[in-house]
Design an enzyme around this catalytic site. Structure first.
Site: not given
Length: 271
Positions: A56, A126-127, A137, A156, A167, A170, A228
């Site tokens: 992936d 993806n995200d 913190r 966070d 999948t 997340s 990446q």
């Protein structure tokens, strides 16, 4: 495109994985025997299709280059998960035969455009993850949907994911599984310091704005794009995330459905 007339393919490989590195010479010979030209990554614009040997991460590393060009990619898993890949090494050449015979199908996946404070847009499959860096913190992140204030997430960080990315990180953070052919934005808080902060699914046509609200607390905040690339976000700065027009085209075997992948790769439904 008629796949049976495929004549050029760009090859990407994760050279850190020994199985991928070893397979390259054999793969090139196989294509040469079938009069298919194998191109280097720098020749991507000349290719009709692409192959990713690795997993992936290998697909994610080239997704931003493929999306604007509309070039489909076939992923070959040489690692552990390979959720985006069409096959593993054991089935590589039978899968390639199906590719040349036009027996594979293409899934078009929506992608995101991320606009950082610098203004230079980035494409992700993806995200986009906004999270605390090396400090322990918590961070306060304000969120807006089409300039309508949603709320401030304290914890966070937050994840803005595509259905394809639902999948990945997340899901690990408690987000929902969304079928990859759907079009939606998934906003998932990471370890929120409130029981009322839960994932939100937003129509794909909306844009999400995330702002670093310091509120007297200073923490290192990083923005990670598909794992990446990353950059730092400073107090008061914001990013804008929205659906991009381009799609990533991924080859898949029509005999393998999404829910079967969940069961096979993620052990979905097992107790």
């Amino acid at each position: 495109m008629n796949y049976s007339t495929l004549r050029s393919i760009a090859l990407f490989a994760n050279l850190e994985k020994v199985p991928a590195r070893r397979e390259i010479p054999r793969l090139k010979r196989w294509f040469h025997q079938r009069k298919v030209k194998v191109l280097e990554p720098r020749q991507l614009k000349q290719a009709e299709a692409a192959i990713a040997l690795g997993g992936d991460g290998t697909i994610l590393s080239v997704a931003s280059d493929l999306i604007p060009l509309g070039i489909p990619i076939l992923g070959v898993n040489t690692g552990r998960l390979g959720f985006l890949t069409a096959c593993d090494l054991a089935k590589l050449y039978t899968t390639l035969e199906k590719l040349l015979k036009g027996q594979l199908e293409i899934s078009e996946r929506m992608a995101l455009s991320v606009e950082p404070p610098s203004g230079r847009q980035h494409l992700v499959l993806n995200d986009c993850v906004v999270k605390v860096g090396r400090t322990a913190r918590v961070v306060d992140l304000g969120a807006w949907i089409n300039d309508q204030y949603l709320g401030t997430f304290t914890g966070d960080g937050v994840i803005v994911a595509t259905p394809t990315g639902s999948t990945a990180y997340s899901l690990a953070a408690g987000g929902p599984i969304v079928h990859p052919t759907m079009e939606a934005l998934i906003l998932t808080p990471i370890c929120p310091h409130s029981l009322t902060q839960r994932p939100v699914i937003v129509p794909a046509g909306r844009h999400i704005k995330i702002r670093y609200e310091s509120r007297g607390r200073r923490a290192e905040v990083l923005v990670s794009l598909d794992g990446q690339h990353s950059f730092t976000l400073h107090p008061g700065q914001e990013i804008k995330v929205q659906q991009t027009e381009g799609r990533l085209k991924i080859y898949y075997n029509p005999e393998q459905h999404f829910f079967g992948l969940l069961q096979q790769k993620l052990k979905w439904g097992e107790r």
